[in-house]
Scaffold this motif. Structure first.
Motif, short mmCIF file in Angstrom:
data_model
loop_
_atom_site.label_atom_id
_atom_site.label_comp_id
_atom_site.label_asym_id
_atom_site.label_seq_id
_atom_site.Cartn_x
_atom_site.Cartn_y
_atom_site.Cartn_z
N THR A 6 0.83 -1.20 0.00
CA THR A 6 0.00 0.00 0.00
C THR A 6 0.86 1.25 0.00
OG1 THR A 6 -1.71 -1.19 1.23
CG2 THR A 6 -1.84 1.21 1.21
N ARG A 7 1.92 1.23 0.78
CA ARG A 7 2.84 2.37 0.81
C ARG A 7 3.54 2.53 -0.53
NH1 ARG A 7 6.00 2.71 6.10
NH2 ARG A 7 3.98 3.45 6.76
N LEU A 8 3.91 1.41 -1.17
CA LEU A 8 4.52 1.49 -2.49
C LEU A 8 3.56 2.10 -3.50
CD1 LEU A 8 6.52 -1.82 -3.00
CD2 LEU A 8 7.41 0.49 -2.79
N HIS A 9 2.31 1.72 -3.42
CA HIS A 9 1.29 2.30 -4.31
C HIS A 9 1.22 3.81 -4.11
CE1 HIS A 9 -1.18 -1.64 -4.85
NE2 HIS A 9 -0.02 -1.68 -5.46
N LEU A 10 1.22 4.23 -2.86
CA LEU A 10 1.15 5.66 -2.56
C LEU A 10 2.37 6.39 -3.10
CD1 LEU A 10 -0.28 8.01 -1.16
CD2 LEU A 10 1.00 7.41 0.91
N PHE A 11 3.57 5.86 -2.85
CA PHE A 11 4.79 6.49 -3.34
C PHE A 11 4.77 6.58 -4.86
CE2 PHE A 11 7.49 4.95 0.49
CZ PHE A 11 6.98 5.98 1.27
N SER A 12 4.35 5.51 -5.52
CA SER A 12 4.32 5.49 -6.98
C SER A 12 3.30 6.47 -7.53
CB SER A 12 4.03 4.08 -7.48
OG SER A 12 4.09 4.05 -8.87
N PHE A 13 2.14 6.55 -6.87
CA PHE A 13 1.11 7.48 -7.31
C PHE A 13 1.59 8.93 -7.22
CE2 PHE A 13 -2.49 10.28 -6.44
CZ PHE A 13 -3.27 10.04 -7.55
N ILE A 14 2.20 9.27 -6.10
CA ILE A 14 2.69 10.63 -5.90
C ILE A 14 3.82 10.94 -6.89
CG2 ILE A 14 3.87 12.16 -4.28
CD1 ILE A 14 2.27 10.72 -2.05
N GLU A 15 4.72 9.99 -7.11
CA GLU A 15 5.81 10.19 -8.06
C GLU A 15 5.27 10.34 -9.48
OE1 GLU A 15 8.80 9.24 -10.99
OE2 GLU A 15 7.11 7.94 -10.51
N GLY A 16 4.29 9.55 -9.86
CA GLY A 16 3.68 9.67 -11.18
C GLY A 16 2.96 11.00 -11.35
N LEU A 17 2.31 11.45 -10.30
CA LEU A 17 1.64 12.74 -10.34
C LEU A 17 2.65 13.87 -10.52
CD1 LEU A 17 -1.16 14.03 -10.11
CD2 LEU A 17 -0.77 14.21 -7.66
N SER A 18 3.78 13.77 -9.84
CA SER A 18 4.81 14.80 -9.99
C SER A 18 5.37 14.81 -11.41
CB SER A 18 5.95 14.60 -8.97
OG SER A 18 6.78 13.52 -9.33
N PHE A 19 5.48 13.64 -12.03
CA PHE A 19 5.94 13.56 -13.42
C PHE A 19 4.96 14.23 -14.37
CE2 PHE A 19 6.14 11.10 -17.45
CZ PHE A 19 7.40 11.51 -17.86
N LEU A 20 3.68 13.96 -14.16
CA LEU A 20 2.67 14.58 -15.02
C LEU A 20 2.60 16.09 -14.81
CD1 LEU A 20 -0.21 11.94 -14.96
CD2 LEU A 20 1.46 12.39 -16.76
N LEU A 21 2.76 16.54 -13.58
CA LEU A 21 2.82 17.98 -13.32
C LEU A 21 4.01 18.62 -14.02
CD1 LEU A 21 1.85 18.28 -9.55
CD2 LEU A 21 0.61 19.21 -11.51
N LEU A 22 5.12 17.92 -13.99
CA LEU A 22 6.32 18.41 -14.66
C LEU A 22 6.09 18.54 -16.16
CD1 LEU A 22 9.31 19.16 -14.17
CD2 LEU A 22 9.86 16.77 -14.52
N LEU A 23 5.49 17.52 -16.76
CA LEU A 23 5.27 17.55 -18.21
C LEU A 23 4.15 18.48 -18.64
CD1 LEU A 23 5.62 13.82 -19.28
CD2 LEU A 23 7.25 15.67 -19.58
N CYS A 24 3.04 18.45 -17.93
CA CYS A 24 1.84 19.17 -18.38
C CYS A 24 1.72 20.58 -17.83
CB CYS A 24 0.59 18.38 -17.99
SG CYS A 24 0.53 16.76 -18.74
N PHE A 25 2.45 20.91 -16.78
CA PHE A 25 2.34 22.22 -16.17
C PHE A 25 3.65 23.01 -16.29
CE2 PHE A 25 2.72 24.88 -12.29
CZ PHE A 25 1.72 25.79 -12.59
N ALA A 26 4.73 22.40 -15.81
CA ALA A 26 5.99 23.13 -15.75
C ALA A 26 6.63 23.33 -17.12
CB ALA A 26 6.96 22.40 -14.82
N MET A 27 6.61 22.31 -17.96
CA MET A 27 7.24 22.44 -19.28
C MET A 27 6.57 23.51 -20.14
SD MET A 27 9.82 20.49 -19.12
CE MET A 27 10.42 19.96 -20.68
N PRO A 28 5.23 23.57 -20.20
CA PRO A 28 4.63 24.69 -20.95
C PRO A 28 4.98 26.05 -20.37
CG PRO A 28 3.02 22.96 -20.63
CD PRO A 28 4.21 22.59 -19.81
N LEU A 29 5.06 26.14 -19.03
CA LEU A 29 5.46 27.42 -18.43
C LEU A 29 6.85 27.82 -18.88
CD1 LEU A 29 4.16 27.26 -14.75
CD2 LEU A 29 3.33 28.71 -16.60
#
Length: 93
Positions: A6-29
């Motif tokens: 369960t903790r691995l799922h949480l870590f992976s979810f948060i890491e994946g979310l940070s990746f998507l934020l990086l690609l979809c939010f930060a890179m366009p900025l």
């Protein structure tokens, strides 16, 4: 610290979310509006979260006495955003 699935799922979810934020939010900025500082900040956060995720997978695999093959497959899921969805399949095989 004891790592469970369960903790691995949480870590992976948060890491994946940070990746998507990086690609979809930060890179366009950075490339459209010329604001590169967001990429530096989110990139560092994503990097730290990635290292935490990899370390957690290694600790979990060591705790469960998994083979190198299973460890490799689990680490391979870290290259996919939201790879935690595949962790169960890897660890149960």
């Amino acid at each position: 610290m004891k790592i469970n699935l369960t903790r691995l799922h949480l870590f992976s979810f948060i890491e994946g979310l940070s990746f998507l934020l990086l690609l979809c939010f930060a890179m366009p900025l950075k490339y459209i509006w010329g604001i590169p500082i967001v990429v530096k900040i989110l990139g560092m956060v994503h990097g730290v979260l990635f290292v935490i995720l990899v370390g957690s997978i290694v600790l979990y695999a060591k705790d469960k006495n998994f083979s190198l093959r299973k460890l490799f497959l689990a680490l391979l899921t870290t290259s996919l955003p939201f790879g935690w969805q595949y962790l169960d399949d890897v660890f149960e095989s």
